[in-house]
Design an enzyme around this catalytic site. Structure first.
Site, PDB file in Angstrom:
ATOM      1  N   LYS A  42       0.822  -1.216   0.000  1.00 40.95           N
ATOM      2  CA  LYS A  42       0.000   0.000   0.000  1.00 40.95           C
ATOM      3  C   LYS A  42       0.856   1.266   0.000  1.00 40.95           C
ATOM      4  O   LYS A  42       0.540   2.243  -0.681  1.00 40.95           O
ATOM      5  CB  LYS A  42      -0.944  -0.007   1.203  1.00 40.95           C
ATOM      6  N   ASN A 186     -11.645   2.544   3.772  1.00 45.05           N
ATOM      7  CA  ASN A 186     -12.690   2.136   2.831  1.00 45.05           C
ATOM      8  C   ASN A 186     -13.860   1.597   3.679  1.00 45.05           C
ATOM      9  O   ASN A 186     -13.803   1.633   4.907  1.00 45.05           O
ATOM     10  CB  ASN A 186     -12.168   1.137   1.784  1.00 45.05           C
ATOM     11  N   ASP A 254      -5.593   2.839  -3.321  1.00 44.79           N
ATOM     12  CA  ASP A 254      -4.256   3.454  -3.301  1.00 44.79           C
ATOM     13  C   ASP A 254      -4.161   4.576  -4.340  1.00 44.79           C
ATOM     14  O   ASP A 254      -3.532   5.613  -4.090  1.00 44.79           O
ATOM     15  CB  ASP A 254      -3.178   2.395  -3.572  1.00 44.79           C
TER      16      ASP A 254
HETATM   17  P1  ADP Z   1     -10.330  -0.074  -1.964  1.00 42.28           P
HETATM   18  O1  ADP Z   1      -9.505  -0.334  -3.173  1.00 42.28           O
HETATM   19  O2  ADP Z   1      -9.532   0.285  -0.748  1.00 42.28           O
HETATM   20  O3  ADP Z   1     -11.374  -1.116  -1.666  1.00 42.28           O
HETATM   21  P2  ADP Z   1     -12.521   1.550  -2.977  1.00 42.28           P
HETATM   22  O4  ADP Z   1     -13.099   0.302  -3.597  1.00 42.28           O
HETATM   23  O5  ADP Z   1     -13.371   2.286  -2.021  1.00 42.28           O
HETATM   24  O6  ADP Z   1     -11.118   1.281  -2.279  1.00 42.28           O
HETATM   25  O7  ADP Z   1     -12.112   2.503  -4.182  1.00 42.28           O
HETATM   26  C1  ADP Z   1     -11.391   3.692  -3.997  1.00 42.28           C
HETATM   27  C2  ADP Z   1     -11.908   4.754  -4.936  1.00 42.28           C
HETATM   28  O8  ADP Z   1     -11.755   4.298  -6.284  1.00 42.28           O
HETATM   29  C3  ADP Z   1     -13.386   5.063  -4.782  1.00 42.28           C
HETATM   30  O9  ADP Z   1     -13.590   6.037  -3.776  1.00 42.28           O
HETATM   31  C4  ADP Z   1     -13.736   5.561  -6.179  1.00 42.28           C
HETATM   32  O10 ADP Z   1     -13.350   6.918  -6.308  1.00 42.28           O
HETATM   33  C5  ADP Z   1     -12.837   4.711  -7.088  1.00 42.28           C
HETATM   34  N1  ADP Z   1     -13.531   3.511  -7.588  1.00 42.28           N
HETATM   35  C6  ADP Z   1     -13.407   2.241  -7.130  1.00 42.28           C
HETATM   36  N2  ADP Z   1     -14.207   1.385  -7.805  1.00 42.28           N
HETATM   37  C7  ADP Z   1     -14.847   2.139  -8.724  1.00 42.28           C
HETATM   38  C8  ADP Z   1     -15.820   1.861  -9.757  1.00 42.28           C
HETATM   39  N3  ADP Z   1     -16.300   0.625  -9.947  1.00 42.28           N
HETATM   40  N4  ADP Z   1     -16.244   2.880 -10.526  1.00 42.28           N
HETATM   41  C9  ADP Z   1     -15.781   4.146 -10.348  1.00 42.28           C
HETATM   42  N5  ADP Z   1     -14.879   4.489  -9.392  1.00 42.28           N
HETATM   43  C10 ADP Z   1     -14.409   3.494  -8.600  1.00 42.28           C
END
Ligand code: ADP
Length: 305
Positions: A42, A186, A254
């Site tokens: 990370k 998250n 990240d």
């Molecule tokens: P992690 O990778 O820690 O699980 P998230 O899934 O919350 O984090 O994703 C981080 C950020 O990436 C989100 O806040 C969003 O801005 C973007 N993101 C993630 N998945 C999508 C998606 N399917 N469509 C659009 N943006 C996304």
């Protein structure tokens, strides 16, 4: 305008990605169709995202004394990240993450912390001069907690804002954590840390707001395809995701945090920075891999034009 200066005090890993038809049974040897090596961890991922969006990045990290350690440092160097304080730990393996991906795309991941477990508070004293010169300190939880707490205190004492990504979730001492400027979990991390359900947007808001009672100043919850949520004493605001058709969301968090640090340092406008980071993270889901799916600033600007 001068480039933002960001110090990442965190982990690095080599991802050992094996595509499998099935897991072998105990004592069994079978063939697997494919293998790939990837740079991860990370801390390293966020450093690369901050750097690719235009920040001058100092990395404070630890690698092993073997092949992987040398490659990790080369990778940082290739991005122009300052590696003076990426030190080699003798007789220790680098952090590695053996990842097994089955035919349905499901992951089984093992984390071997290796040299990352040797990033002790002294590392912060050694890198003091460079850290003092930064606009932000970025932290995650793949290094010893005592180092994370020491870094938060260092930031608070020297008025360098700290962005803390509590990943992977751990039992945290809020006497330290409350001194961070922005706390960025998250949904899953928020659920573990708050002990509250996150099954609806209303509940996510409540869970994040509950952290304000622990004296956290600003919380940004990343919500995958729903975007990101800012919660502070003054306001709660949802910033919608940028709509894409994702191919691989690994590392989106990240991409968000690393780019957010750059954008926030540039403008001082948290909502504007969240909007840009939502877009940057969305673009990172359009191709496979982690660091290699992060756009350069040039590619990013072209897309948002
Ligand atoms: P992690 O990778 O820690 O699980 P998230 O899934 O919350 O984090 O994703 C981080 C950020 O990436 C989100 O806040 C969003 O801005 C973007 N993101 C993630 N998945 C999508 C998606 N399917 N469509 C659009 N943006 C996304």
């Amino acid at each position: 305008m001068a480039n933002p200066k960001i110090t990442v005090i965190g982990s690095n890993m080599m991802d050992l990605i094996t595509n499998i038809n099935r897991m072998p049974r105990s004592g069994e040897t079978i063939e697997a169709p494919d293998f790939d090596l990837g740079f991860g961890g990370k801390g390293a991922n966020q450093a690369v995202a901050a750097c690719k969006t235009g920040a001058e990045v100092v990395m404070v990290s630890r690698v092993g004394d073997g092949l992987f350690g040398r490659e990790v440092i080369k990778n940082f160097d290739s991005h122009g990240i300052d590696t003076e304080y990426v030190k080699v730990v003798e007789n220790t393996t680098s952090g590695v993450a053996p990842i097994f991906v089955d035919q349905d795309g499901n992951n089984r991941i093992l984390i071997v912390k290796g040299a990352n477990a040797h990033l002790k508070p002294e590392a912060i004293d050694q890198a003091k001069d460079k850290i003092l010169n930064s606009d932000f300190i970025l932290l995650q939880l793949e290094i010893p907690l005592e180092t994370v707490y020491y870094a938060i205190e260092f930031g608070a004492e020297n008025e360098i804002p700290v962005i803390l990504n509590p990943a992977p979730a751990a039992d945290l001492d809020f006497n330290y954590v409350k001194k961070a400027s922005i706390f960025v979990p998250n949904e899953t991390e928020l659920e573990t840390i708050s002990g509250m359900p996150v099954d609806s947007l209303e509940n996510i808001k409540k869970a994040a707001q509950s952290l304000l009672t622990k004296d956290l100043k600003k919380i940004i919850v990343t919500l995958g395809e729903k975007g990101s949520l800012l919660v502070s004493k003054e306001k709660t605001e949802l910033i919608f995701a940028f709509k894409v058709d994702p191919k691989d969301t690994t590392g989106a968090g990240d991409a968000f945090i690393g780019s957010f640090a750059t954008f926030y340092a540039e403008s001082g406008d948290i909502i504007k920075a969240m909007k840009l980071a939502n877009k940057y993270a969305a673009f990172s889901t359009l191709s496979t891999g982690t660091q290699k799916s992060f756009y350069t600033r040039e590619e990013f600007e072209k897309e948002i034009d």
